[in-house]
Design a protein around this motif. Structure first.
Motif, mmCIF file in Angstrom:
data_model
loop_
_atom_site.group_PDB
_atom_site.id
_atom_site.type_symbol
_atom_site.label_atom_id
_atom_site.label_comp_id
_atom_site.label_asym_id
_atom_site.label_seq_id
_atom_site.Cartn_x
_atom_site.Cartn_y
_atom_site.Cartn_z
ATOM 1 N N LYS A 139 9.904 59.252 -0.705
ATOM 2 C CA LYS A 139 10.207 57.859 -0.354
ATOM 3 C C LYS A 139 11.717 57.693 -0.081
ATOM 4 C CE LYS A 139 8.992 53.411 -0.339
ATOM 5 N NZ LYS A 139 7.964 52.866 0.569
ATOM 6 N N ARG A 298 18.251 45.591 3.610
ATOM 7 C CA ARG A 298 18.279 45.422 5.068
ATOM 8 C C ARG A 298 19.592 44.815 5.528
ATOM 9 N NH1 ARG A 298 12.277 42.915 4.934
ATOM 10 N NH2 ARG A 298 13.094 42.501 2.855
ATOM 11 N N GLY A 386 9.139 46.645 -6.658
ATOM 12 C CA GLY A 386 8.917 46.889 -5.246
ATOM 13 C C GLY A 386 10.257 47.142 -4.571
ATOM 14 N N THR A 387 10.205 47.692 -3.370
ATOM 15 C CA THR A 387 11.449 47.926 -2.636
ATOM 16 C C THR A 387 12.215 46.608 -2.463
ATOM 17 O OG1 THR A 387 10.227 49.637 -1.451
ATOM 18 C CG2 THR A 387 12.391 49.062 -0.582
ATOM 19 N N ILE A 388 11.470 45.527 -2.245
ATOM 20 C CA ILE A 388 12.150 44.247 -2.029
ATOM 21 C C ILE A 388 12.838 43.726 -3.294
ATOM 22 C CG2 ILE A 388 10.607 43.538 -0.139
ATOM 23 C CD1 ILE A 388 9.243 41.626 -2.154
ATOM 24 N N GLU A 391 16.088 45.484 -3.387
ATOM 25 C CA GLU A 391 16.923 44.889 -2.339
ATOM 26 C C GLU A 391 17.555 43.579 -2.829
ATOM 27 O OE1 GLU A 391 14.758 43.140 1.004
ATOM 28 O OE2 GLU A 391 16.285 43.960 2.346
ATOM 29 N N GLN B 66 5.558 50.983 -3.515
ATOM 30 C CA GLN B 66 5.262 49.890 -2.586
ATOM 31 C C GLN B 66 6.494 49.038 -2.330
ATOM 32 O OE1 GLN B 66 2.121 49.890 -1.581
ATOM 33 N NE2 GLN B 66 1.226 51.232 -3.137
ATOM 34 N N ASP B 67 6.395 48.238 -1.275
ATOM 35 C CA ASP B 67 7.453 47.257 -1.009
ATOM 36 C C ASP B 67 7.389 46.092 -1.999
ATOM 37 O OD1 ASP B 67 8.335 48.719 1.095
ATOM 38 O OD2 ASP B 67 7.361 47.499 2.645
ATOM 39 N N GLU B 68 6.162 45.716 -2.349
ATOM 40 C CA GLU B 68 5.958 44.522 -3.170
ATOM 41 C C GLU B 68 5.933 44.873 -4.657
ATOM 42 O OE1 GLU B 68 5.706 41.479 -1.793
ATOM 43 O OE2 GLU B 68 6.047 42.464 0.146
#
Lengths: 508, 508
Positions: A139, A298, A386-388, A391, B66-68
């Motif tokens: 990942k 991002r 999560g990735t977000i 972020e 996961q993103d979430e």
């Protein structure tokens, strides 16, 4: 408490045959101490540190080791004492290091890791953790921008070791015979990195030089590249130095570009650097120990544009992602190279009788044989956020640092060490007490200013209200280097820091 | 449970302003999972491992990132799944590695270390842990026999790194210019160690060769010294090889004597080796990663007689002392050398304004900048057991291995790999199923015997009843290497192991 721990000793706990209840009760007592410490750590009314000088601290408890056992009551007392004098690294006003904060899922994961008590040697002894390392490295490579997340990598015991492993790979790639024959089979090598990493900076951050010394390359072969005013490496100087080194008979083999320098938080221009590396056939390493995490954002990842062209990348989730210590990854673009570089034997000859797929055995990928399990906390935090979530956490820290920058850049009594918005969360500044503020820019002023930050810092530690680091750099006298990686910090904490600096420093 | 974790996410926990109760409840849920796992781990009715092949395991849970974000309920499920497929390294019948067992005070200490979440960088960020490292290293040097515990040392991320640090010091001591100028300023070097360490042995245990490759010395410069039948280095061969190397123009700089080899558990004759090292002015290192702990036993420490003459000693408390992973110490006799070898700057110039005694800042003693806190678990266990507690634990493991040796040495169907009582807890043996037992000693028999241990091991893992390692060595086909470092093991567990080998192997 149902047991009198003053009369119970470690041998009464598991694996003792009737040890279940005693063990659970004892561990629960410890957990209660830890939970109280955690709650306290996030409380702004609590001190960041209850500071004592080494000689004082030595006398505040009986730290000496004895022949005879202590009761479990003594053990609980030792736990409390240890935490009493520890730094509360989770405290919202602890800004001293690149690694700050305490993530509750990361902590839970680390407790589980300790309980599982295994190492990353082989799939056989750590099946889940080995798989999770595989999944997570893939990942991370995907986020770097390597196609389908292909490549290789490993979690190592910190950025210095990751950088050294990268240097080792670069040398092996160019001169595979070095493994057997040593440096006597190799021409004199040259490695390159920014002056902000090795020449001007604070004394601990010398991993490239330390690596070169260890690898028998020598620190004189590490060549300082000029940086601009904001701390970014100047590509033209890199090319000039590469040519110069070649002319002197050195073979350039390794460029370490920095994504997030320790002091300024500067990002080297990776695209321009990669063009030069390709032109001269030099391994490009990106030391993103501090700044690599911005790849998760991002909004900020453009600062690392070109990272996908690197041959290797160091990225420490224990810094900007607030994963509990230690958690440092080395990502490598070429598959198979780590194994070739570090394996010492035709091992598969021996091991073909193992009954599972051996590509999961990682013991041959690095200098280490066993490795501590550093993956689970990162993996579990990633799952929880999560990735977000990562972020958002990173974006928030950068927002805080911009807030600090905007607050002090024109404020009376402050001077910025370099101009322009911070690229990372580093904000470098001098605080000038009124007594210095209006002096002319003489040597005498410099001398006095040099003493300001250390005194304010010492007072911060004595009051225990906050902690922030300072250092000189090159010909610049001691300045504060504020960094924010603690997700617990808020705008109010930034305000507090400034008030505190002024309160503690105004008489200087 | 008062909260519905299916609707709560990580950002609801601390540092969220109303996160106290949710945090405590969540961490308590995790602790309950861990406590249940611990109790289960010591239960002989439980499997050591619920084994699945990598591809199966990948499909048994959703391990992808996961993103979430996931809910905290999902996080708890992940924790349970991770433990379900983990190896129970604390299990009384887990004999697979040199590091086994789980000490309850060591575990508590590791939980506390995770909670304190700092590193060994400086006194400033880890005051108590830095002091405890100082106290413990001094005690360990005292036990080695260095006067008043004087000398230096550091905890490193494992035996391979400790050994590499030792080699680095040896080279620097002889040729200090290597730090700046690299290996091109140095004649070709030669390092020496037993064939049981580098030539014959199992593929992961190559730290001396790996170190030489990394340091630019080259694996060809690591010279194999003959060992006797029981695995002890032969001093006369060492001297012969040193002379031979000198004649060829190499400079002998490093002898790594082994105290407790990985496979045989052999102790090299340290006094004779030290005489040779002194005669030729070579640095004497003792790799006691496995066997160093026997220094804690009045009954067994004679096996390391002469260790006090060494220049450096690797000693891993995470092996025989059952300290949770990782815990490896490098002890060094000469004071100041580590700093000189690894520091990259006239650092005190910069740091004279710090307000405490800088001799406690360890960041310059090794290649690493930050270091994981490995000291607290050892220190707290030492406190809980006292030196005599460690001694009793070690003596008991050696007693168990002697019991195993006596049980099988004349038993039908067993052959010992070498004769004589085990020096450490290693017992190396072949099990010969009836189908092979009466065959003549031909190549065919060897071939069939070679396959026995791997098949029995695979079956052990599938049944999950016990685990023990096997390997070939030199021209010896696969044999079992039993080691005992788990304080939970009993005579009955040894009996069980033998019954299990016979049960699983009789049809082969």
């Amino acid at each position: 408490c149902e047991f009198d721990f003053g009369r119970i000793f470690l041998p009464h706990l598991l694996p003792a045959s009737d040890g279940d209840t005693k063990t659970m009760t004892f561990l629960q007592e410890v957990v209660d101490i830890l939970l109280a410490y955690i709650v306290e750590s996030f409380d702004r009314e609590t001190k960041v540190i209850d500071f004592h000088y080494p000689n004082q601290l030595l006398q505040m408890n009986n730290w000496e080791l004895q022949d005879e056992p202590a009761t479990l009551d003594d053990i609980l007392i030792s736990c409390r004492a240890t935490l009493k004098y520890a730094i509360k690294t989770a405290h919202p006003r602890y800004f001293n290091q690149l690694s700050t904060g305490l993530d509750m899922v990361g902590l839970a994961a680390d407790w589980l890791t300790s309980t599982a008590n295994t190492n990353m040697f082989t799939y056989e002894v750590a099946p889940v953790f080995v798989l999770l390392e595989y999944v997570t490295l893939k990942k991370m490579r995907d986020i770097i921008g390597w196609q389908d997340g292909r490549g290789d990598g490993i979690f190592s015991p910190g950025g210095a070791i990751s950088n050294m492993y990268a240097m080792l790979l670069a040398r092996f790639k160019m001169f595979p015979e070095v493994k057997e024959k040593g440096m006597s089979s190799v021409p004199r090598l040259a490695a390159f990195t920014s002056e902000h990493v090795i020449c001007l900076t604070h004394f601990f951050h010398f991993s490239i030089k330390k690596g070169a010394a260890a690898l028998g390359i020598g620190t004189e072969s590490v060549i300082c590249i000029k940086a601009d005013e904001s701390g970014k490496l100047i590509p033209a100087d890199l090319e000039r130095r590469i040519l110069e080194a070649k002319q002197k008979g050195f073979v350039p083999f390794f460029v370490s570009a920095t994504a997030g320098t320790t002091v300024y938080g500067a990002f080297d221009p990776l695209i321009a650097i990669s063009d030069i590396c390709r032109k001269y056939g030099v391994w490009m390493h990106v030391d993103g120990a501090w700044g690599g995490s911005l790849l998760m954002s991002r909004k900020h990842r453009w600062k690392l544009d070109g990272v996908e062209r690197a041959n290797s990348v160091t990225w420490n989730p224990h810094k900007m992602m607030s994963v509990p210590l230690q958690c440092s990854a080395l990502l490598v673009r070429e598959e198979g190279l780590m194994q070739n570089c570090n394996q010492m034997h035709a091992c598969y000859l021996f091991q073909q009788d193992k009954h599972y797929d051996l590509s999961y055995d990682t013991g041959d990928k690095a200098l280490q044989c066993g490795r501590h399990v550093d993956i689970f906390k990162l993996w579990l935090m990633w799952r929880a956020k999560g990735t977000i979530g990562f972020e958002a956490q990173i974006d928030k820290c950068l927002e805080l640092s911009e807030y600090l920058y905007n607050k002090i850049k024109d404020r009376e009594g402050y001077e910025m060490v370099f101009n322009g918005k911070p690229q990372h969360t580093n904000v470098c500044f001098w605080y000038l007490p009124p007594g210095i503020r209006y002096m002319e820019d003489t040597e005498e002023r410099k001398k006095r200013l040099h003493k300001v930050a250390p005194v304010i810092k010492a007072r911060m530690m004595e009051y225990g209200t906050t902690m922030v680091s300072y250092q000189p750099q090159g010909d610049k006298v001691n300045f504060f280097r504020m960094v924010i990686s603690n997700p617990a910090a808020t705008f109010e904490d930034i305000d507090f820091l400034i008030e505190e600096i002024e309160r503690l420093g105004q008489d200087l």
